[in-house]
Design an enzyme around this catalytic site. Structure first.
Site, PDB file in Angstrom:
ATOM      1  N   GLY A  82       0.829  -1.199   0.000  1.00  0.00           N
ATOM      2  CA  GLY A  82       0.000   0.000   0.000  1.00  0.00           C
ATOM      3  C   GLY A  82       0.865   1.250   0.000  1.00  0.00           C
ATOM      4  O   GLY A  82       2.088   1.197  -0.166  1.00  0.00           O
ATOM      5  N   ASP A  84       0.660   5.709   1.516  1.00  0.00           N
ATOM      6  CA  ASP A  84      -0.113   6.766   2.169  1.00  0.00           C
ATOM      7  C   ASP A  84      -0.555   7.824   1.159  1.00  0.00           C
ATOM      8  O   ASP A  84      -1.626   8.411   1.304  1.00  0.00           O
ATOM      9  CB  ASP A  84       0.715   7.395   3.289  1.00  0.00           C
ATOM     10  CG  ASP A  84       1.056   6.356   4.341  1.00  0.00           C
ATOM     11  OD1 ASP A  84       0.121   5.774   4.912  1.00  0.00           O
ATOM     12  OD2 ASP A  84       2.251   6.082   4.538  1.00  0.00           O
ATOM     13  N   GLU A 103      10.264  -2.021   3.995  1.00  0.00           N
ATOM     14  CA  GLU A 103       9.490  -1.920   2.747  1.00  0.00           C
ATOM     15  C   GLU A 103      10.392  -1.469   1.605  1.00  0.00           C
ATOM     16  O   GLU A 103      10.331  -2.007   0.491  1.00  0.00           O
ATOM     17  CB  GLU A 103       8.333  -0.925   2.926  1.00  0.00           C
ATOM     18  CG  GLU A 103       7.240  -1.447   3.842  1.00  0.00           C
ATOM     19  CD  GLU A 103       6.165  -0.430   4.171  1.00  0.00           C
ATOM     20  OE1 GLU A 103       5.116  -0.845   4.659  1.00  0.00           O
ATOM     21  OE2 GLU A 103       6.371   0.780   3.949  1.00  0.00           O
TER      22      GLU A 103
END
Ligand code: 5RP
Length: 222
Positions: A82, A84, A103
């Site tokens: 994902g 933000d 990540e």
């Protein structure tokens, strides 16, 4: 559709990018959690997963999905995570959940980055969401002063320690018109472990959950 339903829809679409018989890189956060739940439905068809956080590792293992250390894995055809905020050019702000360093490492190994988001995350210019920066604890005040020189207002994410034992500064007040340049500049500050700008290595595919269905964007220029 609720935001959760949009996240589930992009997670279902993301499973189509998983390469059979290979390792898959798995991100962190609530949308990545939806992806992990979908991945469980095809777990017999993959070698296993490499994970970007302790929480994702726990969720993957709870589903009976094998998780190996990145050091033991030399090819990750696809990394799914994902964000933000994301631009149509594939530049992202990540790290709202604090897992930005792992990540970024797993994303670097991944040959294709598939970003899964609901439509609220697509922005013309990054920076409304405070930019997370992971910092070695003893460098916190110094790095904060340097971030002020770059035009930001850093706030210490109190009471939070990353999986790597570091702290996070969330930097607001930035309008990030050149994400590659800002990522490079913040990377140069001694004490910075990782900046949550993913622009030098951005998303190759964006799966965007909208009311009308999942849209697929394929950024070619960053
Ligand atoms: C965690 C991340 C997440 O990908 C990001 O915070 C988005 O999370 P969510 O899917 O819960 O909105 O970067 O470090």
């Amino acid at each position: 559709m609720t935001q959760d339903e949009l996240k589930q829809a992009v997670a279902r679409e993301a499973v189509k990018y998983v390469v059979p018989g290979a390792w898959v890189g798995v991100g962190s956060g609530s949308t990545a959690n939806c992806f992990i739940d979908e991945l469980a439905t095809i777990k017999g068809r993959i070698k296993g997963a490499v994970s970007s956080s302790v929480k994702s590792t726990e969720r993957l293992r709870a589903h009976g999905i094998e998780v190996d250390e990145l050091n033991n894995v030399d090819d990750v055809p696809v990394y799914i995570d994902g964000a933000d905020e994301v631009t149509e050019h594939g530049a992202m702000i990540k790290g709202g959940g604090g897992a930005l360093t792992r990540e970024k490492i797993v994303a670097a190994v991944g040959r294709k980055f598939v970003c899964i988001v609901d439509a609220s995350k697509l922005v013309p210019v990054l920076g409304k969401f405070p930019l997370p920066v992971e910092v070695i604890p003893m460098a916190r005040s110094y790095v904060a002063r340097e971030l002020v020189h770059l035009g930001g207002q850093p706030a210490w994410r109190m009471g939070f320690t990353t999986d790597n034992g570091n702290v996070i500064l969330d930097v607001s007040g930035l309008s990030i018109t050149d994400p590659v340049a800002l990522e490079t500049a913040i990377n140069q500050i001694p004490g910075v472990v990782t900046v949550g700008l993913f622009a030098r290595r951005g998303a190759d595919v964006i799966l965007l959950g909208t009311e009308g269905g999942v849209r697929t964007l394929t950024p070619s220029v960053r």
